[in-house]
Design a protein around this motif. Sequence first.
Motif, PDB file in Angstrom:
ATOM      1  N   GLY B 329     -35.339 -32.321  22.699  1.00  0.00           N
ATOM      2  CA  GLY B 329     -34.646 -32.258  23.974  1.00  0.00           C
ATOM      3  C   GLY B 329     -33.858 -30.996  24.288  1.00  0.00           C
ATOM      4  N   VAL B 330     -33.558 -30.137  23.300  1.00  0.00           N
ATOM      5  CA  VAL B 330     -32.630 -29.038  23.606  1.00  0.00           C
ATOM      6  C   VAL B 330     -33.224 -28.029  24.590  1.00  0.00           C
ATOM      7  CG1 VAL B 330     -31.246 -29.210  21.510  1.00  0.00           C
ATOM      8  CG2 VAL B 330     -33.295 -27.776  21.506  1.00  0.00           C
ATOM      9  N   ASP B 331     -34.545 -27.872  24.581  1.00  0.00           N
ATOM     10  CA  ASP B 331     -35.145 -26.863  25.458  1.00  0.00           C
ATOM     11  C   ASP B 331     -35.098 -27.253  26.928  1.00  0.00           C
ATOM     12  OD1 ASP B 331     -36.539 -24.612  23.797  1.00  0.00           O
ATOM     13  OD2 ASP B 331     -36.925 -26.456  22.690  1.00  0.00           O
ATOM     14  N   THR B 332     -35.176 -28.553  27.218  1.00  0.00           N
ATOM     15  CA  THR B 332     -35.236 -29.004  28.604  1.00  0.00           C
ATOM     16  C   THR B 332     -33.888 -29.503  29.126  1.00  0.00           C
ATOM     17  OG1 THR B 332     -36.003 -31.123  27.727  1.00  0.00           O
ATOM     18  CG2 THR B 332     -37.686 -29.649  28.596  1.00  0.00           C
ATOM     19  N   PHE B 333     -32.872 -29.542  28.252  1.00  0.00           N
ATOM     20  CA  PHE B 333     -31.589 -30.168  28.590  1.00  0.00           C
ATOM     21  C   PHE B 333     -30.957 -29.533  29.837  1.00  0.00           C
ATOM     22  CE2 PHE B 333     -26.992 -30.871  27.037  1.00  0.00           C
ATOM     23  CZ  PHE B 333     -26.937 -32.139  27.577  1.00  0.00           C
ATOM     24  N   VAL B 378     -19.932 -19.638  26.265  1.00  0.00           N
ATOM     25  CA  VAL B 378     -20.281 -19.428  27.673  1.00  0.00           C
ATOM     26  C   VAL B 378     -21.796 -19.460  27.845  1.00  0.00           C
ATOM     27  CG1 VAL B 378     -20.010 -17.891  29.669  1.00  0.00           C
ATOM     28  CG2 VAL B 378     -18.291 -17.871  27.842  1.00  0.00           C
ATOM     29  N   ALA B 379     -22.239 -20.090  28.917  1.00  0.00           N
ATOM     30  CA  ALA B 379     -23.655 -20.025  29.293  1.00  0.00           C
ATOM     31  C   ALA B 379     -23.770 -19.292  30.618  1.00  0.00           C
ATOM     32  CB  ALA B 379     -24.229 -21.432  29.424  1.00  0.00           C
ATOM     33  N   ILE B 380     -24.622 -18.278  30.650  1.00  0.00           N
ATOM     34  CA  ILE B 380     -24.936 -17.586  31.904  1.00  0.00           C
ATOM     35  C   ILE B 380     -26.318 -18.062  32.320  1.00  0.00           C
ATOM     36  CG2 ILE B 380     -25.194 -15.356  33.045  1.00  0.00           C
ATOM     37  CD1 ILE B 380     -23.373 -14.188  30.882  1.00  0.00           C
ATOM     38  N   ILE B 381     -26.356 -18.674  33.494  1.00  0.00           N
ATOM     39  CA  ILE B 381     -27.524 -19.471  33.863  1.00  0.00           C
ATOM     40  C   ILE B 381     -28.144 -18.929  35.141  1.00  0.00           C
ATOM     41  CG2 ILE B 381     -28.289 -21.792  34.561  1.00  0.00           C
ATOM     42  CD1 ILE B 381     -25.630 -22.782  33.089  1.00  0.00           C
ATOM     43  N   ASP B 382     -29.450 -18.715  35.102  1.00  0.00           N
ATOM     44  CA  ASP B 382     -30.195 -18.429  36.332  1.00  0.00           C
ATOM     45  C   ASP B 382     -30.779 -19.755  36.812  1.00  0.00           C
ATOM     46  OD1 ASP B 382     -31.879 -17.817  38.361  1.00  0.00           O
ATOM     47  OD2 ASP B 382     -32.977 -16.238  37.292  1.00  0.00           O
ATOM     48  N   PRO B 383     -30.174 -20.364  37.845  1.00  0.00           N
ATOM     49  CA  PRO B 383     -30.603 -21.718  38.225  1.00  0.00           C
ATOM     50  C   PRO B 383     -31.958 -21.729  38.918  1.00  0.00           C
ATOM     51  CG  PRO B 383     -28.958 -20.916  39.776  1.00  0.00           C
ATOM     52  CD  PRO B 383     -29.091 -19.865  38.704  1.00  0.00           C
ATOM     53  N   ARG B 384     -32.454 -20.557  39.318  1.00  0.00           N
ATOM     54  CA  ARG B 384     -33.725 -20.533  40.038  1.00  0.00           C
ATOM     55  C   ARG B 384     -34.898 -20.133  39.155  1.00  0.00           C
ATOM     56  NH1 ARG B 384     -29.800 -19.350  43.349  1.00  0.00           N
ATOM     57  NH2 ARG B 384     -29.676 -17.247  42.515  1.00  0.00           N
ATOM     58  N   ALA B 385     -34.613 -19.769  37.927  1.00  0.00           N
ATOM     59  CA  ALA B 385     -35.719 -19.341  37.046  1.00  0.00           C
ATOM     60  C   ALA B 385     -36.666 -20.519  36.830  1.00  0.00           C
ATOM     61  CB  ALA B 385     -35.164 -18.854  35.716  1.00  0.00           C
ATOM     62  N   ALA B 386     -37.855 -20.420  37.389  1.00  0.00           N
ATOM     63  CA  ALA B 386     -38.807 -21.533  37.327  1.00  0.00           C
ATOM     64  C   ALA B 386     -39.656 -21.420  36.069  1.00  0.00           C
ATOM     65  CB  ALA B 386     -39.694 -21.527  38.568  1.00  0.00           C
ATOM     66  N   TRP B 387     -39.911 -22.528  35.464  1.00  0.00           N
ATOM     67  CA  TRP B 387     -40.792 -22.533  34.293  1.00  0.00           C
ATOM     68  C   TRP B 387     -41.463 -23.881  34.162  1.00  0.00           C
ATOM     69  CZ3 TRP B 387     -39.286 -25.201  29.520  1.00  0.00           C
ATOM     70  CH2 TRP B 387     -38.024 -25.807  29.582  1.00  0.00           C
ATOM     71  N   ASP B 407     -42.561 -29.102  36.040  1.00  0.00           N
ATOM     72  CA  ASP B 407     -42.092 -27.817  36.541  1.00  0.00           C
ATOM     73  C   ASP B 407     -40.591 -27.909  36.732  1.00  0.00           C
ATOM     74  OD1 ASP B 407     -44.458 -26.222  36.754  1.00  0.00           O
ATOM     75  OD2 ASP B 407     -45.120 -27.659  38.280  1.00  0.00           O
ATOM     76  N   LEU B 408     -39.856 -27.093  35.993  1.00  0.00           N
ATOM     77  CA  LEU B 408     -38.398 -27.144  36.024  1.00  0.00           C
ATOM     78  C   LEU B 408     -37.858 -25.808  36.506  1.00  0.00           C
ATOM     79  CD1 LEU B 408     -37.741 -28.930  32.599  1.00  0.00           C
ATOM     80  CD2 LEU B 408     -37.870 -29.967  34.878  1.00  0.00           C
ATOM     81  N   ALA B 409     -36.574 -25.818  36.851  1.00  0.00           N
ATOM     82  CA  ALA B 409     -35.906 -24.582  37.246  1.00  0.00           C
ATOM     83  C   ALA B 409     -34.590 -24.493  36.499  1.00  0.00           C
ATOM     84  CB  ALA B 409     -35.676 -24.555  38.754  1.00  0.00           C
ATOM     85  N   GLY B 410     -34.287 -23.308  36.008  1.00  0.00           N
ATOM     86  CA  GLY B 410     -33.019 -23.095  35.338  1.00  0.00           C
ATOM     87  C   GLY B 410     -33.200 -22.697  33.886  1.00  0.00           C
ATOM     88  N   ARG B 411     -32.658 -21.538  33.567  1.00  0.00           N
ATOM     89  CA  ARG B 411     -32.690 -21.047  32.194  1.00  0.00           C
ATOM     90  C   ARG B 411     -31.383 -20.327  31.903  1.00  0.00           C
ATOM     91  NH1 ARG B 411     -36.788 -21.127  28.879  1.00  0.00           N
ATOM     92  NH2 ARG B 411     -38.967 -21.053  29.535  1.00  0.00           N
ATOM     93  N   ALA B 412     -30.981 -20.350  30.635  1.00  0.00           N
ATOM     94  CA  ALA B 412     -29.839 -19.541  30.228  1.00  0.00           C
ATOM     95  C   ALA B 412     -30.342 -18.119  30.003  1.00  0.00           C
ATOM     96  CB  ALA B 412     -29.223 -20.095  28.950  1.00  0.00           C
ATOM     97  N   THR B 413     -29.768 -17.169  30.750  1.00  0.00           N
ATOM     98  CA  THR B 413     -30.164 -15.776  30.506  1.00  0.00           C
ATOM     99  C   THR B 413     -29.346 -15.177  29.364  1.00  0.00           C
ATOM    100  OG1 THR B 413     -28.624 -15.059  32.203  1.00  0.00           O
ATOM    101  CG2 THR B 413     -30.912 -15.413  32.879  1.00  0.00           C
ATOM    102  N   ALA B 414     -28.154 -15.737  29.132  1.00  0.00           N
ATOM    103  CA  ALA B 414     -27.358 -15.304  27.980  1.00  0.00           C
ATOM    104  C   ALA B 414     -26.438 -16.449  27.564  1.00  0.00           C
ATOM    105  CB  ALA B 414     -26.528 -14.072  28.322  1.00  0.00           C
ATOM    106  N   THR B 415     -26.189 -16.533  26.274  1.00  0.00           N
ATOM    107  CA  THR B 415     -25.302 -17.562  25.742  1.00  0.00           C
ATOM    108  C   THR B 415     -24.337 -16.904  24.768  1.00  0.00           C
ATOM    109  OG1 THR B 415     -27.122 -19.143  25.902  1.00  0.00           O
ATOM    110  CG2 THR B 415     -25.210 -19.811  24.606  1.00  0.00           C
TER     111      THR B 415
END
Lengths: 328, 435
Positions: B329-333, B378-387, B407-415
């Motif tokens: 689950g951690v990848d899609t959380f 801290v999580a820096i998140i791009d909420p529109r990053a589609a994957w 199809d999901l949207a949102g990735r951490a660009t930096a943690t």
Amino acid sequence: MSVQLDPQGQLRHLISTEGLPRELLTRILDTAESFSGVLGKSVKKVPLLRGRTIVNLFFEPSTRTRTTFELAAQRLSADVLNIDVATSSTSKGENLLDMLRNLEAMQCDAFVVRHADSGAAEFIARNVAPGVSVINAGDGRHAHPTQALLDAFTIRRHKGPLEPLTIAIVGDILHSRVARSQIHALLGLGAGEVRVIAPRTLLPRAIEHLGVQVYEDMDAGLEGADVVMMLRLQHERMQGALLPSEGEFFSRYGLTEQRLEGSHPEAIVMHPGPVNRGVELDPRVADGPRSVILRQVTNGIAVRMAVMSIVLGGQGEAPTEPLEEVAN
Amino acid sequence: MSRIHIRGGHVVDPACGLNEPRDVYVGDGRILAIGEAPASFVADETLAAEGQIVAPGLVDGAARLREPGASRKGGIVPEARAAATGGITTLVYPPDTRPVMDTPSVVELVHSRCQAAGAARVQPLGALTRELEGAYLAEMAALRDAGCVAVSDGGHPVADTLILRRAIDYAATFALPVMLTPEDPTLAEGGRVHEGETATRLGLPGQPSATETAAVGRILALVEESGTPVHLGRLSTARAAEMVAAAQRAQLPVTADVAIHQLFLTEHDCDAYNTEALVRPPLRTAADRDGLRRAVAEGTISAICSDHQPHDPDAKACPFADSETGLSGVDTFLALALRLVDEGLLSLPEAIHRVSLGPARALGLSAGTLRPGSAADVAIIDPRAAWRVTPESLRSRGRNTPFIGWDLAGRATATLVGGRVAHPGNEAESSRRQS
């Protein structure tokens, strides 16, 4: 259950009667009808599957079912291999996929699978090599499609088309793969009404979603029934507080001549066998004029021949005469 | 330790009521300031966060890391790194390892492996009872001294109500939060899917909803009498959520979480014997899913976790009865949590709360906030990053997820974990950072 049908809608595996188109169900019964003519001849063999190899892969002991599959395969002139997998070697450590790969390497054409786990036959069907067919001979509580088809075949022979019929299935619905497959097969063939009759502890939740009428009272459920299909009650059901005793079960849900009077005067009585006399069936009913239990056994061979010939591609009508003498 | 300027992001910090564009300044492993740079702050590096969300790192309230005991399925280092890639900075690790986390030595092993990972923090839960067998109390004071943040039955519900009562009272003596599995062990009776239409069709033993509600009722009775706080881990029924809401209205110290897949899937995801959807507690009806969603929106359920359970391929490539439970689950959380915002269930601050501050508070952790002075997780998140979820897209060793193909949207660009950039790793670092 799309795993059963190939992209052209042909039957590649027989895993469950759920979701099978009515034409396909009818074709299986019609094909069985033509094979039952062959079985009446002195030479009871046709060469439809000559050169093909069918493996009876039984993870759960069942001499009766295995024997009828074996006979059916032999009468289609197929080679038959029986593999009884001892319970000990199917323990969790054993990898079922590895075993399948090994068997496939022997170039067989079909597996007839019986397994104690629901879903095992579908799992095997999803993982066999292309060109290999799987016929479910019973998986856990899930399905026993050839039993249900031979039941439907028997009903059709005795009562004609299923549309006007009211059919009651009685007993341990909860644990029964036979009941589930009967429900799907009978409704798929257009049966008028299918009822299930059992105490609440032996009824699975939401069974009405399968399209059946639910009765907890036997007499009410039998009223007007054209067909009464009894299920076998396993002795271990007294454990776990599902039932108090076999005696009390028989007193409320056992089929006696008196109870049968509430059904249609020409109702037939069926049972997948082996019968627990005095537990679900009064011996006088089991051996009585309404009982078609032994016909079911005979019909089982023709129906299994039909299923094997269809999934293995010998789909036409069976020849009315044996084409040639077949050496064994 | 380097000083980092997170520039131009949209800061969401429920603890401080922040939901606006702000710069964030990090130094000495802590949040130094939000908004204006502290006097004489000189950044060693700047993270450009324009168009992105800057939020507290996610706190995952239940993640099995498979070490010690099942290294073919996972491991603290790979899973903690996968978690950091997914914006997670704290993993709460239940005690059902092999050996069980009922002695300080296992806890120390987990801590040392966690340091080696240099990724998400791992917060082990101590065992409530010895060997999780529900017979004798574990040495909870020693476990706390070894660094356990809380104690738990680790998925092995204590059958004996008297022992359960004593265990939660003893834990309260040492101010240890208690996380319990609301499952009645006798009612479950081998049922691993919801007792309903799917179980009946597939011929699988079903697990009634009363398995959960009976257990919740028992736990609430103990809490009501003793006043000892309890956290209920992984609700699956709408009715249990209602019971928790009623208890909270009566001021009982009860919190609850839900696994995020329960908010998207139902029993029908098990159709055709889909072992990837075999989870514990089982997926239930659409009405349950919707009731759980309401409870999350209303705050009755204050925490959402991934319930991460990575597996080797063999664990699921078998008939249903032999299959192991749990999904990776951690990848899609993070992306699933953001989907709750897209679907209109939660506001963005609410969603961030449920996956950071909510679980942190339930377990007594100081994490889950960007308040100056707190650890810079801290999580820096791009909420529109589609994957699209594919086996190859997953960083966890476990590729077992029913979300394959979504199809999901949102990735951490930096943690950032403790002010250190834990994601992206060195190879991607230079292209992402500006100075």
